[in-house]
Design a protein around this motif. Structure first.
Motif, PDB file in Angstrom:
ATOM      1  N   ILE A 125       0.866  -1.181   0.000  1.00  0.00           N
ATOM      2  CA  ILE A 125       0.000   0.000   0.000  1.00  0.00           C
ATOM      3  C   ILE A 125       0.901   1.230   0.000  1.00  0.00           C
ATOM      4  O   ILE A 125       1.620   1.485   0.962  1.00  0.00           O
ATOM      5  CB  ILE A 125      -0.932   0.022   1.225  1.00  0.00           C
ATOM      6  CG1 ILE A 125      -1.815  -1.220   1.263  1.00  0.00           C
ATOM      7  CG2 ILE A 125      -1.792   1.281   1.215  1.00  0.00           C
ATOM      8  CD1 ILE A 125      -2.680  -1.327   2.518  1.00  0.00           C
ATOM      9  N   GLY A 126       0.880   1.976  -1.105  1.00  0.00           N
ATOM     10  CA  GLY A 126       1.687   3.187  -1.208  1.00  0.00           C
ATOM     11  C   GLY A 126       2.782   3.067  -2.242  1.00  0.00           C
ATOM     12  O   GLY A 126       3.439   2.023  -2.348  1.00  0.00           O
ATOM     13  N   ALA A 127       2.995   4.138  -3.019  1.00  0.00           N
ATOM     14  CA  ALA A 127       3.992   4.125  -4.091  1.00  0.00           C
ATOM     15  C   ALA A 127       4.957   5.295  -3.975  1.00  0.00           C
ATOM     16  O   ALA A 127       5.448   5.813  -4.976  1.00  0.00           O
ATOM     17  CB  ALA A 127       3.301   4.147  -5.457  1.00  0.00           C
ATOM     18  N   GLY A 128       5.239   5.708  -2.722  1.00  0.00           N
ATOM     19  CA  GLY A 128       6.310   6.667  -2.507  1.00  0.00           C
ATOM     20  C   GLY A 128       7.641   5.938  -2.506  1.00  0.00           C
ATOM     21  O   GLY A 128       7.730   4.753  -2.838  1.00  0.00           O
ATOM     22  N   VAL A 129       8.694   6.612  -2.106  1.00  0.00           N
ATOM     23  CA  VAL A 129      10.010   5.984  -2.127  1.00  0.00           C
ATOM     24  C   VAL A 129      10.074   4.775  -1.193  1.00  0.00           C
ATOM     25  O   VAL A 129      10.753   3.783  -1.496  1.00  0.00           O
ATOM     26  CB  VAL A 129      11.116   7.019  -1.785  1.00  0.00           C
ATOM     27  CG1 VAL A 129      11.028   7.493  -0.334  1.00  0.00           C
ATOM     28  CG2 VAL A 129      12.497   6.449  -2.092  1.00  0.00           C
ATOM     29  N   ILE A 130       9.326   4.802  -0.095  1.00  0.00           N
ATOM     30  CA  ILE A 130       9.323   3.667   0.832  1.00  0.00           C
ATOM     31  C   ILE A 130       8.554   2.490   0.234  1.00  0.00           C
ATOM     32  O   ILE A 130       9.028   1.345   0.250  1.00  0.00           O
ATOM     33  CB  ILE A 130       8.723   4.067   2.189  1.00  0.00           C
ATOM     34  CG1 ILE A 130       9.531   5.210   2.815  1.00  0.00           C
ATOM     35  CG2 ILE A 130       8.666   2.867   3.131  1.00  0.00           C
ATOM     36  CD1 ILE A 130      10.993   4.899   3.035  1.00  0.00           C
ATOM     37  N   GLY A 131       7.377   2.740  -0.305  1.00  0.00           N
ATOM     38  CA  GLY A 131       6.584   1.668  -0.909  1.00  0.00           C
ATOM     39  C   GLY A 131       7.288   1.026  -2.091  1.00  0.00           C
ATOM     40  O   GLY A 131       7.324  -0.205  -2.224  1.00  0.00           O
ATOM     41  N   LEU A 132       7.876   1.843  -2.963  1.00  0.00           N
ATOM     42  CA  LEU A 132       8.562   1.309  -4.142  1.00  0.00           C
ATOM     43  C   LEU A 132       9.792   0.493  -3.757  1.00  0.00           C
ATOM     44  O   LEU A 132      10.029  -0.591  -4.297  1.00  0.00           O
ATOM     45  CB  LEU A 132       8.962   2.451  -5.069  1.00  0.00           C
ATOM     46  CG  LEU A 132       7.824   3.142  -5.822  1.00  0.00           C
ATOM     47  CD1 LEU A 132       8.304   4.458  -6.433  1.00  0.00           C
ATOM     48  CD2 LEU A 132       7.246   2.240  -6.903  1.00  0.00           C
TER      49      LEU A 132
ATOM     50  N   ASP B 241      -0.741 -12.940   0.592  1.00  0.00           N
ATOM     51  CA  ASP B 241      -0.249 -13.566   1.813  1.00  0.00           C
ATOM     52  C   ASP B 241       0.307 -12.516   2.773  1.00  0.00           C
ATOM     53  O   ASP B 241       0.264 -12.677   3.989  1.00  0.00           O
ATOM     54  CB  ASP B 241       0.858 -14.574   1.487  1.00  0.00           C
ATOM     55  CG  ASP B 241       0.391 -15.636   0.499  1.00  0.00           C
ATOM     56  OD1 ASP B 241      -0.464 -16.444   0.882  1.00  0.00           O
ATOM     57  OD2 ASP B 241       0.874 -15.621  -0.648  1.00  0.00           O
ATOM     58  N   VAL B 242       0.857 -11.443   2.166  1.00  0.00           N
ATOM     59  CA  VAL B 242       1.506 -10.390   2.945  1.00  0.00           C
ATOM     60  C   VAL B 242       1.034  -9.033   2.445  1.00  0.00           C
ATOM     61  O   VAL B 242       0.896  -8.823   1.234  1.00  0.00           O
ATOM     62  CB  VAL B 242       3.046 -10.466   2.821  1.00  0.00           C
ATOM     63  CG1 VAL B 242       3.709  -9.388   3.674  1.00  0.00           C
ATOM     64  CG2 VAL B 242       3.560 -11.844   3.202  1.00  0.00           C
ATOM     65  N   VAL B 243       0.794  -8.118   3.382  1.00  0.00           N
ATOM     66  CA  VAL B 243       0.470  -6.736   3.043  1.00  0.00           C
ATOM     67  C   VAL B 243       1.510  -5.838   3.705  1.00  0.00           C
ATOM     68  O   VAL B 243       1.694  -5.890   4.929  1.00  0.00           O
ATOM     69  CB  VAL B 243      -0.940  -6.341   3.526  1.00  0.00           C
ATOM     70  CG1 VAL B 243      -1.210  -4.858   3.226  1.00  0.00           C
ATOM     71  CG2 VAL B 243      -2.003  -7.215   2.872  1.00  0.00           C
ATOM     72  N   PHE B 244       2.197  -5.047   2.885  1.00  0.00           N
ATOM     73  CA  PHE B 244       3.128  -4.051   3.407  1.00  0.00           C
ATOM     74  C   PHE B 244       2.415  -2.700   3.432  1.00  0.00           C
ATOM     75  O   PHE B 244       1.941  -2.221   2.396  1.00  0.00           O
ATOM     76  CB  PHE B 244       4.378  -3.955   2.526  1.00  0.00           C
ATOM     77  CG  PHE B 244       5.236  -5.186   2.553  1.00  0.00           C
ATOM     78  CD1 PHE B 244       6.157  -5.381   3.572  1.00  0.00           C
ATOM     79  CD2 PHE B 244       5.119  -6.157   1.562  1.00  0.00           C
ATOM     80  CE1 PHE B 244       6.960  -6.521   3.595  1.00  0.00           C
ATOM     81  CE2 PHE B 244       5.923  -7.294   1.581  1.00  0.00           C
ATOM     82  CZ  PHE B 244       6.839  -7.479   2.604  1.00  0.00           C
ATOM     83  N   VAL B 245       2.351  -2.098   4.604  1.00  0.00           N
ATOM     84  CA  VAL B 245       1.641  -0.836   4.771  1.00  0.00           C
ATOM     85  C   VAL B 245       2.663   0.291   4.753  1.00  0.00           C
ATOM     86  O   VAL B 245       3.386   0.517   5.728  1.00  0.00           O
ATOM     87  CB  VAL B 245       0.830  -0.839   6.081  1.00  0.00           C
ATOM     88  CG1 VAL B 245       0.091   0.484   6.257  1.00  0.00           C
ATOM     89  CG2 VAL B 245      -0.158  -2.000   6.101  1.00  0.00           C
TER      90      VAL B 245
END
Length: 366
Positions: free
Chosen positions: A7-14, A179-183
């Motif tokens: 969830i999220g496409a900023g530098v952390i999500g990418l 299986d996994v969600v990264f927030v």
């Protein structure tokens, strides 16, 4: 194969999505803002100052993430695989030695002599670092993710259960879903259902971009409450800043802050004035340049919300029960102004948390 959703496409999500891919996962990013979009206040990463200067001080965990990220970015710059990275010499000026004491691990680090210090600075250091041009670097990360087989879904997630239950997968049967969600929603962690972390708050920043390709060095003057900094970029654009306004949600640049930034940066770096303009006054040592001398070369004035969090970055995992199924949820947000500096380091921690959780789950089943 393990299926993960970020969830999220900023530098952390990418960055997290790419590391998950390299761990062998099929990965989908769900976000309402993507690197290809026009810049807006709703998407923080493109507004970042983005030079790699750690302010971890005595926080060893933060320092480890920052150093790991620096080493990865340095290699990306050296092999030319990433866009937007620019090697340069940086100078940090402080009112005492403590303010500039934690960079001795940086390349070519040295303590500045008193004659090299501006204004009333009492101490300073110089070292080699790199700056990151957000638009180019985010585009590189996004292209790398897609080239690795990643998928994206443009959507505004209202609650993490929507992701857990497979609302953003092609197959919406009872068994589908990651299986996994990264927030990794940045400032959105404050309002995202199922997270609603009220310890997340904005630190408003405002910057000015000028076209000044003759500037190939960086300077930061720490004593001012707003911290004054100059960050050169590979394209010849130079970022000037800044301010740190906690809990300030005002979404537009303030003219008085723009004027303050121009005046402050000029005070520590008169070289910002175009060479041809400086040449006109070469024989007049008393001539004082003003903010007006920089106005013709302004490219953009902008602001953004650093996604800070009381207590620092949240790097945790838990198993969450959705409406129809369970998933491992890994939280990776709250980086404040350290997002680019710690991006790869925090992503690697997030992946380890995920790996440990899946390993424990397998043991429980056996």
């Amino acid at each position: 194969m393990t299926a993960s959703t970020v969830i999220g496409a900023g530098v952390i999500g990418l960055s997290t999505a790419i590391i998950a891919q390299e761990a062998g996962h099929t990965v989908t990013i769900v976000a309402d803002c993507l690197p290809e979009d026009t810049k807006s206040i709703y998407y923080t990463s493109p507004w970042a100052g983005a030079h790699h200067v750690s302010f971890a001080e005595n926080d060893q965990d933060q320092l480890n993430m920052d150093r790991e990220t620096f080493e990865i970015m340095w290699k990306l710059m050296e092999n030319g695989s990433a866009d937007g990275l620019f090697r340069h010499r940086d100078h940090q000026y402080g009112s005492d030695a403590k303010e500039v004491s934690w960079w001795d691990w940086m390349p070519d680090h040295r303590i500045l002599s008193p004659s090299e210090l501006p204004l009333d600075a009492k101490h300073g250091v110089s070292f080699i670092t790199l700056s990151i041009e957000p638009d180019a670097y985010l585009a590189y990360l996004y292209k790398r993710f897609l080239s690795g087989g990643g998928a994206t879904v443009r959507a505004r997630v209202q609650h993490i259960n929507q992701v857990i239950d497979g609302a953003f997968t092609a197959d919406r049967s009872m068994s589908s879903g990651p299986d996994v969600v990264f927030v990794c929603p940045g400032i959105g962690a404050r309002s995202l259902g199922g997270v609603e972390d009220l310890s997340v708050y904005p630190i408003r920043g405002q910057t000015v971009l000028i076209k000044a390709p003759w500037i190939d060095f960086g300077r930061t003057y720490i004593p001012h409450p707003d911290k004054t900094y100059i960050v050169p970029r590979k394209s010849g654009v130079v970022l000037l800043g800044g301010c740190r306004e906690a809990d300030d949600w005002y979404p537009h640049p303030r003219p008085e802050m723009t004027k303050s930034i121009l005046e402050r940066t000029l005070s520590i770096c008169p070289e910002l004035v175009p060479p041809e303009e400086r040449a006109k006054h070469a024989n007049d040592p008393k001539h004082a340049f003003t903010a007006a001398d920089l106005e013709p070369i302004i490219v953009e004035v902008g602001c953004g919300f650093r996604p800070a969090r009381e207590g620092g970055i949240r790097l945790e995992r838990e198993e969450v029960e959705g409406s129809r199924r369970k998933a491992v949820v890994v939280y990776n947000y709250g980086h404040g102004g350290h997002g680019y500096q710690s991006s790869w380091g925090s992503a690697n921690i997030a992946i380890k948390l995920m790996t440990d959780a899946l390993g424990n789950r397998s043991k429980a089943k056996s």
